[in-house]
Design a protein around this motif. Structure first.
Motif, PDB file in Angstrom:
ATOM      1  N   MET A  88       0.835  -1.203   0.000  1.00  0.00           N
ATOM      2  CA  MET A  88       0.000   0.000   0.000  1.00  0.00           C
ATOM      3  C   MET A  88       0.869   1.252   0.000  1.00  0.00           C
ATOM      4  N   ILE A  89       1.901   1.258   0.817  1.00  0.00           N
ATOM      5  CA  ILE A  89       2.801   2.413   0.895  1.00  0.00           C
ATOM      6  C   ILE A  89       3.510   2.610  -0.444  1.00  0.00           C
ATOM      7  N   ARG A  94       3.975   5.685  -5.482  1.00  0.00           N
ATOM      8  CA  ARG A  94       3.944   5.684  -6.947  1.00  0.00           C
ATOM      9  C   ARG A  94       2.908   6.658  -7.475  1.00  0.00           C
ATOM     10  N   GLU A  95       1.756   6.718  -6.813  1.00  0.00           N
ATOM     11  CA  GLU A  95       0.687   7.589  -7.294  1.00  0.00           C
ATOM     12  C   GLU A  95       0.924   9.049  -6.916  1.00  0.00           C
ATOM     13  N   LYS A 131       2.904  -3.716  13.874  1.00  0.00           N
ATOM     14  CA  LYS A 131       2.190  -2.647  14.583  1.00  0.00           C
ATOM     15  C   LYS A 131       2.644  -1.276  14.109  1.00  0.00           C
ATOM     16  N   GLU A 132       3.934  -1.122  13.860  1.00  0.00           N
ATOM     17  CA  GLU A 132       4.453   0.165  13.374  1.00  0.00           C
ATOM     18  C   GLU A 132       3.936   0.470  11.972  1.00  0.00           C
ATOM     19  N   LEU A 133       3.759  -0.581  11.164  1.00  0.00           N
ATOM     20  CA  LEU A 133       3.277  -0.388   9.794  1.00  0.00           C
ATOM     21  C   LEU A 133       1.859   0.171   9.756  1.00  0.00           C
ATOM     22  N   GLN A 139      -0.132   7.341   8.082  1.00  0.00           N
ATOM     23  CA  GLN A 139       0.656   8.539   7.809  1.00  0.00           C
ATOM     24  C   GLN A 139       0.807   8.744   6.301  1.00  0.00           C
ATOM     25  N   PHE A 140       1.150   7.705   5.566  1.00  0.00           N
ATOM     26  CA  PHE A 140       1.359   7.849   4.127  1.00  0.00           C
ATOM     27  C   PHE A 140       0.049   8.066   3.376  1.00  0.00           C
TER      28      PHE A 140
END
Length: 183
Positions: A88-89, A94-95, A131-133, A139-140
């Motif tokens: 996803m990130i 990319r977008e 969990k951090e992801l 955030q992203f």
């Protein structure tokens, strides 16, 4: 710096083929060399061995289950979901930032650099835990959304507004001069 031997390179390539990672070879080498190179031949023996050990360790986990049918554990689920979040990130980068190579693939060097700079923990994409992801994805998503909105505003060439008069006729006004900041 000790170069990998031919056996290590063969095992490395075998793992890539077995796990359908051949298309990601350069990105994997880049990650395991911490951005130093994309070439397997330029990896150190220790770097290539880390990759081999990691993938052999995950293979041994399923072998230790006494040949029982494979059951997903919490670890397997988190690993799979973690990979989905990483994808996803990558998609957001990319977008929103157009982080693509000339041949249309993800520009992983730029994406890794972006995550290290903008990510809330300032570390490599593959270093984030499950969990951090979850926080990093949020955030992203916000960064990407904000960037896309800014691009849309920047790309807007005409600022025309339509209103209707008392007779129902549409009147169009160009308000570009009011949309640009003047001091």
């Amino acid at each position: 710096m000790n170069s990998p031997n031919n056996t290590q390179i063969r095992i490395f390539n075998s793992i890539l083929n077995r796990k359908n990672l051949r298309d990601n070879k350069k990105e994997i080498v880049f990650e395991y060399t911490e951005g130093r190179t994309e070439s397997t031949k330029e990896m150190t023996s220790d770097e290539i061995q880390k990759f081999i050990d990691f993938h052999n360790q995950t293979s041994n986990i399923s072998q230790k289950r006494n040949a029982r049918p494979f059951r997903k554990t919490a670890f397997d689920y988190e690993q799979q979901e973690g990979n989905n979040m990483r994808r996803m990130i990558i998609g957001i980068c990319r977008e929103a930032f157009d982080m693509n190579t000339d041949d249309g693939k993800a520009d992983m060097k730029r994406i890794y650099s972006c995550v290290e700079k903008l990510g809330y923990l300032k570390k490599g994409l593959n270093s984030y835990t499950y969990k951090e992801l979850t926080t990093l994805v949020t955030q992203f998503e916000r960064i990407g959304e904000s960037t896309l909105k800014a691009k849309a505003r920047k790309n807007r060439k005409d600022w025309k507004v339509s209103v209707f008069d008392d007779d129902g006729n549409e009147i169009e006004f160009d308000v570009t001069e009011f949309m640009t900041k003047t001091n």
